[in-house]
Design an enzyme around this catalytic site. Sequence first.
Site, mmCIF file in Angstrom:
data_model
loop_
_atom_site.group_PDB
_atom_site.id
_atom_site.type_symbol
_atom_site.label_atom_id
_atom_site.label_comp_id
_atom_site.label_asym_id
_atom_site.label_seq_id
_atom_site.Cartn_x
_atom_site.Cartn_y
_atom_site.Cartn_z
ATOM 1 N N GLU A 1 -20.867 29.841 -38.066
ATOM 2 C CA GLU A 1 -22.307 29.617 -38.068
ATOM 3 C C GLU A 1 -23.005 30.980 -37.983
ATOM 4 O O GLU A 1 -22.619 31.793 -37.143
ATOM 5 C CB GLU A 1 -22.751 28.744 -36.889
ATOM 6 C CG GLU A 1 -24.223 28.368 -37.018
ATOM 7 C CD GLU A 1 -24.702 27.428 -35.896
ATOM 8 O OE1 GLU A 1 -23.905 27.074 -35.006
ATOM 9 O OE2 GLU A 1 -25.887 27.082 -35.924
ATOM 10 N N HIS B 1 -23.191 19.132 -28.470
ATOM 11 C CA HIS B 1 -23.358 19.321 -29.919
ATOM 12 C C HIS B 1 -22.448 18.386 -30.715
ATOM 13 O O HIS B 1 -22.693 18.160 -31.896
ATOM 14 C CB HIS B 1 -23.009 20.760 -30.316
ATOM 15 C CG HIS B 1 -24.185 21.710 -30.335
ATOM 16 N ND1 HIS B 1 -25.387 21.401 -30.911
ATOM 17 C CD2 HIS B 1 -24.303 22.985 -29.877
ATOM 18 C CE1 HIS B 1 -26.212 22.450 -30.802
ATOM 19 N NE2 HIS B 1 -25.584 23.417 -30.172
ATOM 20 N N GLU C 1 -19.864 25.578 -31.265
ATOM 21 C CA GLU C 1 -19.491 24.164 -31.152
ATOM 22 C C GLU C 1 -18.587 23.645 -32.267
ATOM 23 O O GLU C 1 -18.600 22.438 -32.557
ATOM 24 C CB GLU C 1 -20.776 23.327 -31.131
ATOM 25 C CG GLU C 1 -21.569 23.265 -32.459
ATOM 26 C CD GLU C 1 -22.724 24.258 -32.567
ATOM 27 O OE1 GLU C 1 -22.682 25.300 -31.879
ATOM 28 O OE2 GLU C 1 -23.652 24.000 -33.339
ATOM 29 N N ASN C 2 -17.767 24.477 -32.918
ATOM 30 C CA ASN C 2 -16.891 24.009 -33.995
ATOM 31 C C ASN C 2 -16.245 22.677 -33.627
ATOM 32 O O ASN C 2 -15.777 22.504 -32.509
ATOM 33 C CB ASN C 2 -15.760 25.016 -34.244
ATOM 34 C CG ASN C 2 -16.250 26.438 -34.229
ATOM 35 O OD1 ASN C 2 -17.096 26.795 -35.023
ATOM 36 N ND2 ASN C 2 -15.760 27.240 -33.285
ATOM 37 N N GLY D 1 -23.019 33.214 -27.081
ATOM 38 C CA GLY D 1 -22.383 32.575 -25.925
ATOM 39 C C GLY D 1 -21.153 31.765 -26.291
ATOM 40 O O GLY D 1 -20.096 31.907 -25.675
ATOM 41 N N ALA D 2 -21.284 30.916 -27.308
ATOM 42 C CA ALA D 2 -20.196 30.011 -27.646
ATOM 43 C C ALA D 2 -20.522 29.324 -28.956
ATOM 44 O O ALA D 2 -21.629 29.458 -29.466
ATOM 45 C CB ALA D 2 -20.025 28.956 -26.556
ATOM 46 N N HIS E 1 -23.397 22.247 -23.124
ATOM 47 C CA HIS E 1 -24.182 22.408 -24.357
ATOM 48 C C HIS E 1 -23.295 22.243 -25.601
ATOM 49 O O HIS E 1 -23.617 21.468 -26.503
ATOM 50 C CB HIS E 1 -24.851 23.789 -24.338
ATOM 51 C CG HIS E 1 -25.684 24.091 -25.546
ATOM 52 N ND1 HIS E 1 -27.046 23.934 -25.561
ATOM 53 C CD2 HIS E 1 -25.352 24.553 -26.776
ATOM 54 C CE1 HIS E 1 -27.523 24.276 -26.746
ATOM 55 N NE2 HIS E 1 -26.506 24.661 -27.504
ATOM 56 N N GLU E 2 -22.190 22.970 -25.628
ATOM 57 C CA GLU E 2 -21.330 22.894 -26.821
ATOM 58 C C GLU E 2 -20.732 21.502 -26.957
ATOM 59 O O GLU E 2 -20.609 20.970 -28.056
ATOM 60 C CB GLU E 2 -20.214 23.949 -26.786
ATOM 61 C CG GLU E 2 -20.684 25.392 -26.586
ATOM 62 C CD GLU E 2 -21.817 25.839 -27.481
ATOM 63 O OE1 GLU E 2 -21.951 25.307 -28.598
ATOM 64 O OE2 GLU E 2 -22.596 26.724 -27.055
ATOM 65 N N GLU F 1 -30.552 22.564 -31.983
ATOM 66 C CA GLU F 1 -30.545 23.471 -30.827
ATOM 67 C C GLU F 1 -31.558 23.065 -29.752
ATOM 68 O O GLU F 1 -31.234 23.029 -28.570
ATOM 69 C CB GLU F 1 -30.761 24.914 -31.281
ATOM 70 C CG GLU F 1 -29.614 25.470 -32.151
ATOM 71 C CD GLU F 1 -28.240 25.357 -31.514
ATOM 72 O OE1 GLU F 1 -28.149 25.095 -30.301
ATOM 73 O OE2 GLU F 1 -27.231 25.499 -32.250
HETATM 74 N N1 B3K Z 1 -24.632 27.131 -32.526
HETATM 75 C C1 B3K Z 1 -24.150 28.316 -31.858
HETATM 76 C C2 B3K Z 1 -24.939 29.532 -32.175
HETATM 77 C C3 B3K Z 1 -24.609 30.152 -33.468
HETATM 78 C C4 B3K Z 1 -25.311 31.469 -33.632
HETATM 79 C C5 B3K Z 1 -25.113 32.033 -34.991
HETATM 80 N N2 B3K Z 1 -25.678 33.371 -35.103
HETATM 81 C C6 B3K Z 1 -24.062 28.128 -30.379
HETATM 82 C C7 B3K Z 1 -24.962 27.120 -29.796
HETATM 83 O O1 B3K Z 1 -26.166 27.150 -29.907
HETATM 84 O O2 B3K Z 1 -24.473 26.200 -29.222
HETATM 85 ZN ZN ZN Z 2 -26.468 25.136 -29.455
#
Ligand code: B3K
Ligand code: ZN
Length: 909
Positions: A141, A321, A284-285, A281-282, A317-318, A340
């Site tokens: 991402e 998602h 969410e794959n 931070g992290a 949070h992840e 988000e």
């Molecule tokens: N979705 C990712 C953030 C990706 C940032 C890309 N530059 C983490 C999050 O918001 O959970």
């Molecule tokens: Zn997020």
Amino acid sequence: MSDAVAAEGQDAVSRSFEPVRLSDYRPPDHLIDTIDLVFHLEPTATRVMARMAVRRNPAGTAPADAPLVLDGDADSLTLTSIRLDGEPLDENRYVTDDSSLTVQDVPETFVLDIETRIDPQANTELSGLYRSGGIYCTQCEAQGFRRITYYPDRPDVLAVFTVTLMGDRSSCPLLLSNGNPVDRGDAGPDRHWATWHDPHPKPAYLFALVAGDLATLTDTYTTRSGRAVTLNIHVLPRDADKSAFALEALKKSMKWDEDRFGLEYDLDVYSIVAVPDFNMGAMENKGLNVFNTKYVLARPDTATDSDYHGVESVIAHEYFHNWTGNRVTLRDWFQLSLKEGLTVWRDQEFSSDTGSRAVERIKAVRRLRSVQFPEDAGPTAHPIRPDSYIEINNFYTPTVYEKGAEVVRMLHTLIGDDAFTRGLKLYLERHDNGAATVEDWLAAMQEVSGADLSHFKLWYEQAGTPRIGVEESHDAANRQLTLTITQETAPTPGQPDKRPLHIPFSIGLLDPSGRPLPVTIDGDAANAERETAVVSLTRARQTVVLNDVPENAAVSLLRGFSAPVNLAPRGRERLLFLMAHDPDTFSRWDAGQDLMSGILIDHAATIRDGGTADLDDRVIEAVERIVSDETLDPALVAEMLVLPSETDLAQHIRPIPVEAIHAARTGARSRIAARLRDRLVSRYQALGGPSADANLDAAQMARRALKNTILALLNADTTDATGRDLAAAQAENATTMTDSIAALIALNETDGPQRDRHQAEFLDRWRDEALVVDKWFSLQAMRLSPATVEAVSALRGHDLYARTNPNRVRSLIGVFAAANPVAFHRQDGAGHRLLAEEIKAINRANPQLAAALTKPLTRWQHHDATRAESMKSALRDISAIPDLSRNVFELVKRGLDDADANGDARPPA
Ligand code: B3K
Ligand code: ZN
């Protein structure tokens, strides 16, 4: 800077990276139903084989003979072979350029085989496939997949992925990808392979692989409907003793989402991998989250209570998602806040349900005010759904995240919890395994609630923080209180004219002795006899009449921070009263912040004009009552004792008197410490003193928060040794990182041998723990003194400094620029130049990180002419470098365009 360089700089900024616009959205011409990927992992030459089942999109708008166009970043991949339906493709059938591969004359449906070669070891951008700590990992991402293979790298192309990884058995015993494990086997003497299949169609940005030698902590979670899920936390072997808390946080999150929203996990495995080099931070794959170690590793002696909180909320949070983002994803990147903002709101609710709701709200509002409000008032202001971008990675902003969460919160307030929960369910069912827009989201919410959300939608389109003014007039004969409420939003770049927004505005009432009174709004049946009423503001000016209001009653406004707005300052008497009596704890805290911010701004103005300032007795007494109140949650008392930050104060005074604000805030803290010393010391001791225990339950954490806030406050009085001695004793006896770092923070502003000795011992003890070393660097960067510029500059040569590690760079350079105004904005411009040097040094190697560092330089508008000039000159200097990345380019351009658009001086806000 010479004129020649300046001119070159102008050229660089006018050089174009074309913006992408929401209004240009077109559905994809081709869809990919399945993709089978095979990775032959080698550090410098990994082979990637991709087999895609392609078909023309029946809903596409392109002519039937439209070519297939795939995204691919020529800087990072080499195309080594291409076949269509098994046949090698003739060279005149396809063409590549910097960013794409185009194939002509493609049939209605076909299979495309593409082989590329990539170099994970050389990937310093940390986007695509890279190595960190010897581990292969990915970050896709927003647009990292195009650095791995050619593909329609856009969120509205969803495919079913099957992934096979082949790697060295010794260096990569673990081979992971999204979904469920399918099969594994040998491939020669020292190689092996594993295949993973993810049944849920997903966009490429959710793809992940990880390979390496990791220590795994495993558990099982059984979902409400009986699915047994294997949970894994994978960390570098040296961190094996720091992953237990993350695992508990994951189980807690899974349970909460079932209980609160009925949402269950949908695969057999959920894995989290922690890597030391990560741009945010992290991530969410699907089924395979990749995390910055900062948000996984925690042990009481290495992580603070606030780190623990960070781990828990980012894991949550992840995990959340998985539904809001993964099962239902985004049609295009402009919709980013749809996943988000919503997911931040969900993680805030999780923390509030499982911890203290009032404290969570205070922390969220503090963060919103200190990072999002300045963004909304500066040259990078944008709506939560922007309408154009040059580099999407620049839009993972506090606006999209935090303000986005506030917009979700307002929607929840307006339609109520029951309708909101049904609306979320409908949205997720309707768009399951698909890609959605803000319109889809609002349609679901409107359908279940019957509310008209057409005006509310403006929050997605209009940038800027509205300012709310309230005038009161009481009619004693009719016992009515009339509030005349105005709203106004200042222009932001590209949006000169603002419209009134639909604002849920909450109102409470107290009688003169401080008892709550029921609120009844005239002509509004829904708001009768409520402890807190919520009215909808929709016009630039409107009146609200409250019935049955005795004389001298006090209104309590914007309870719980019902909307992301700025409330015009209220009278000091009223604020002192609310601070002492408001039954809404958030409002008590907020009244205190509002009071102190008004006082400190006055002090700063006086100091700027050469005068001296002091706190009046009533304020000191109010603080004393708070310190002494043992009925309040200590965590809340801690929040109430923290004065608005220098950055917060700077938002209200133009041009920003940087040194005077610092002197006003430090002076007030020192005064409070001197006047209340005995009271503070006794509360500090009662809370455990220098040697407290290492228990991690919420009550102990709250006690530590207050104890350490008091310790820092005591040390604000540098004329007295009490605070320093307590801090030194605490540094020696601490059993938790919370107490240990709090002691060093308290000592950080003091002079004398204690500070240096304890900091040196700290570094000595922890030099092998990267996340703790980051804290040491931050301490150095936070020291509020002009000389910190030289200190930070020299630390770049420290043997533990590493420009390749984003955490380390953020802990030194990021903290310096964001949290140390007296150093960063030093009059001679040395702080600005230092930041520019670092940005230039990082620009190519890691454009995302460099862009994140650039933001503070774009905010020169509210500074005096000397500082503004030095910030602009730093921006020009950056813009002059020949290989400016798209990421940094966009920010520098915004910063300098603003100069052009406003003739170098913006009207005061
Ligand atoms: N979705 C990712 C953030 C990706 C940032 C890309 N530059 C983490 C999050 O918001 O959970
Ligand atoms: Zn997020």
